[in-house]
Motif scaffolding. Structure first.
Motif, PDB file in Angstrom:
ATOM      1  N   THR A  22       0.829  -1.206   0.000  1.00 51.09           N
ATOM      2  CA  THR A  22       0.000   0.000   0.000  1.00 51.09           C
ATOM      3  C   THR A  22       0.861   1.253   0.000  1.00 51.09           C
ATOM      4  O   THR A  22       0.586   2.204  -0.740  1.00 51.09           O
ATOM      5  CB  THR A  22      -0.954   0.000   1.214  1.00 51.09           C
ATOM      6  OG1 THR A  22      -1.776  -1.183   1.155  1.00 51.09           O
ATOM      7  CG2 THR A  22      -1.832   1.221   1.233  1.00 51.09           C
ATOM      8  N   ASP A  23       1.918   1.258   0.815  1.00 52.52           N
ATOM      9  CA  ASP A  23       2.822   2.406   0.861  1.00 52.52           C
ATOM     10  C   ASP A  23       3.465   2.652  -0.504  1.00 52.52           C
ATOM     11  O   ASP A  23       3.552   3.794  -0.970  1.00 52.52           O
ATOM     12  CB  ASP A  23       3.944   2.189   1.880  1.00 52.52           C
ATOM     13  CG  ASP A  23       3.443   2.106   3.308  1.00 52.52           C
ATOM     14  OD1 ASP A  23       2.379   2.675   3.619  1.00 52.52           O
ATOM     15  OD2 ASP A  23       4.129   1.446   4.128  1.00 52.52           O
ATOM     16  N   LEU A  24       3.946   1.580  -1.139  1.00 57.01           N
ATOM     17  CA  LEU A  24       4.580   1.719  -2.449  1.00 57.01           C
ATOM     18  C   LEU A  24       3.575   2.233  -3.467  1.00 57.01           C
ATOM     19  O   LEU A  24       3.881   3.131  -4.254  1.00 57.01           O
ATOM     20  CB  LEU A  24       5.175   0.382  -2.899  1.00 57.01           C
ATOM     21  CG  LEU A  24       5.854   0.390  -4.271  1.00 57.01           C
ATOM     22  CD1 LEU A  24       6.997   1.406  -4.328  1.00 57.01           C
ATOM     23  CD2 LEU A  24       6.343  -1.005  -4.628  1.00 57.01           C
ATOM     24  N   ALA A  25       2.382   1.686  -3.443  1.00 57.24           N
ATOM     25  CA  ALA A  25       1.351   2.115  -4.393  1.00 57.24           C
ATOM     26  C   ALA A  25       1.055   3.609  -4.240  1.00 57.24           C
ATOM     27  O   ALA A  25       0.989   4.339  -5.242  1.00 57.24           O
ATOM     28  CB  ALA A  25       0.078   1.298  -4.186  1.00 57.24           C
ATOM     29  N   LYS A  26       0.897   4.061  -3.018  1.00 55.11           N
ATOM     30  CA  LYS A  26       0.617   5.481  -2.780  1.00 55.11           C
ATOM     31  C   LYS A  26       1.766   6.357  -3.242  1.00 55.11           C
ATOM     32  O   LYS A  26       1.560   7.406  -3.851  1.00 55.11           O
ATOM     33  CB  LYS A  26       0.336   5.732  -1.300  1.00 55.11           C
ATOM     34  CG  LYS A  26      -1.017   5.240  -0.847  1.00 55.11           C
ATOM     35  CD  LYS A  26      -1.234   5.512   0.632  1.00 55.11           C
ATOM     36  CE  LYS A  26      -2.565   4.967   1.094  1.00 55.11           C
ATOM     37  NZ  LYS A  26      -2.760   5.141   2.546  1.00 55.11           N
ATOM     38  N   ALA A  27       3.000   5.935  -2.973  1.00 57.26           N
ATOM     39  CA  ALA A  27       4.168   6.725  -3.338  1.00 57.26           C
ATOM     40  C   ALA A  27       4.326   6.845  -4.857  1.00 57.26           C
ATOM     41  O   ALA A  27       4.797   7.865  -5.357  1.00 57.26           O
ATOM     42  CB  ALA A  27       5.427   6.118  -2.726  1.00 57.26           C
ATOM     43  N   VAL A  28       3.922   5.799  -5.575  1.00 53.20           N
ATOM     44  CA  VAL A  28       4.072   5.787  -7.031  1.00 53.20           C
ATOM     45  C   VAL A  28       2.838   6.357  -7.727  1.00 53.20           C
ATOM     46  O   VAL A  28       2.927   6.844  -8.848  1.00 53.20           O
ATOM     47  CB  VAL A  28       4.367   4.343  -7.517  1.00 53.20           C
ATOM     48  CG1 VAL A  28       4.408   4.246  -9.026  1.00 53.20           C
ATOM     49  CG2 VAL A  28       5.678   3.860  -6.922  1.00 53.20           C
ATOM     50  N   GLY A  29       1.693   6.297  -7.054  1.00 54.65           N
ATOM     51  CA  GLY A  29       0.459   6.790  -7.662  1.00 54.65           C
ATOM     52  C   GLY A  29      -0.270   5.740  -8.473  1.00 54.65           C
ATOM     53  O   GLY A  29      -0.912   6.050  -9.479  1.00 54.65           O
ATOM     54  N   VAL A  30      -0.146   4.488  -8.039  1.00 62.36           N
ATOM     55  CA  VAL A  30      -0.866   3.389  -8.684  1.00 62.36           C
ATOM     56  C   VAL A  30      -1.705   2.682  -7.625  1.00 62.36           C
ATOM     57  O   VAL A  30      -1.583   2.959  -6.432  1.00 62.36           O
ATOM     58  CB  VAL A  30       0.106   2.388  -9.364  1.00 62.36           C
ATOM     59  CG1 VAL A  30       0.893   3.068 -10.466  1.00 62.36           C
ATOM     60  CG2 VAL A  30       1.039   1.729  -8.358  1.00 62.36           C
ATOM     61  N   SER A  31      -2.517   1.748  -8.062  1.00 60.75           N
ATOM     62  CA  SER A  31      -3.350   1.021  -7.105  1.00 60.75           C
ATOM     63  C   SER A  31      -2.536  -0.047  -6.375  1.00 60.75           C
ATOM     64  O   SER A  31      -1.543  -0.574  -6.896  1.00 60.75           O
ATOM     65  CB  SER A  31      -4.524   0.351  -7.821  1.00 60.75           C
ATOM     66  OG  SER A  31      -4.070  -0.704  -8.650  1.00 60.75           O
ATOM     67  N   LYS A  32      -2.987  -0.380  -5.175  1.00 62.85           N
ATOM     68  CA  LYS A  32      -2.371  -1.464  -4.407  1.00 62.85           C
ATOM     69  C   LYS A  32      -2.544  -2.771  -5.167  1.00 62.85           C
ATOM     70  O   LYS A  32      -1.678  -3.646  -5.137  1.00 62.85           O
ATOM     71  CB  LYS A  32      -2.996  -1.560  -3.018  1.00 62.85           C
ATOM     72  CG  LYS A  32      -2.240  -2.547  -2.126  1.00 62.85           C
ATOM     73  CD  LYS A  32      -3.202  -3.557  -1.563  1.00 62.85           C
ATOM     74  CE  LYS A  32      -2.460  -4.540  -0.681  1.00 62.85           C
ATOM     75  NZ  LYS A  32      -2.744  -5.910  -1.045  1.00 62.85           N
ATOM     76  N   GLN A  33      -3.648  -2.894  -5.899  1.00 61.78           N
ATOM     77  CA  GLN A  33      -3.908  -4.105  -6.670  1.00 61.78           C
ATOM     78  C   GLN A  33      -2.836  -4.295  -7.743  1.00 61.78           C
ATOM     79  O   GLN A  33      -2.375  -5.416  -7.971  1.00 61.78           O
ATOM     80  CB  GLN A  33      -5.300  -4.067  -7.313  1.00 61.78           C
ATOM     81  CG  GLN A  33      -6.429  -4.225  -6.334  1.00 61.78           C
ATOM     82  CD  GLN A  33      -6.752  -2.938  -5.550  1.00 61.78           C
ATOM     83  OE1 GLN A  33      -6.261  -1.851  -5.843  1.00 61.78           O
ATOM     84  NE2 GLN A  33      -7.576  -3.076  -4.525  1.00 61.78           N
ATOM     85  N   LEU A  34      -2.409  -3.195  -8.395  1.00 65.30           N
ATOM     86  CA  LEU A  34      -1.368  -3.311  -9.410  1.00 65.30           C
ATOM     87  C   LEU A  34      -0.057  -3.754  -8.771  1.00 65.30           C
ATOM     88  O   LEU A  34       0.612  -4.662  -9.279  1.00 65.30           O
ATOM     89  CB  LEU A  34      -1.165  -1.996 -10.164  1.00 65.30           C
ATOM     90  CG  LEU A  34      -0.039  -2.024 -11.207  1.00 65.30           C
ATOM     91  CD1 LEU A  34      -0.298  -3.096 -12.266  1.00 65.30           C
ATOM     92  CD2 LEU A  34       0.144  -0.661 -11.837  1.00 65.30           C
TER      93      LEU A  34
END
Length: 82
Positions: A22-34
């Motif tokens: 989740t942290d990585l997804a938020k930092a990159v601007g993509v979904s946690k699912q991706l």
């Protein structure tokens, strides 16, 4: 074109950085699912997102690619594929 990511290398770098999916997804601007799908080898990041992932994880793009994929490693280093 999607750039193939080595799921184990991605997970190792993410954990070393102290981030969950989740942290990585938020930092990159993509979904946690991706992020989850890439981590399982079911999807890949776009080249633009892969650059952001490498930046967030403080590594080179080549550090996230399969070791045996010379074509993509050369592209990540800015070389043209032969």
């Amino acid at each position: 074109m999607r750039t193939p990511v080595d799921p184990q290398r991605l997970t190792r770098r993410r954990v070393e950085a102290g981030l969950n999916q989740t942290d990585l997804a938020k930092a990159v601007g993509v979904s946690k699912q991706l992020v989850s799908m890439v981590s399982r080898g079911k999807a890949n990041f776009s080249p633009e997102n892969l650059k952001l992932v490498a930046h967030v994880l403080n590594c080179e793009i080549a550090d996230l690619l399969p070791e045996d994929d010379e074509t993509f490693r050369e592209m990540a280093q800015g070389k043209e594929a032969s």
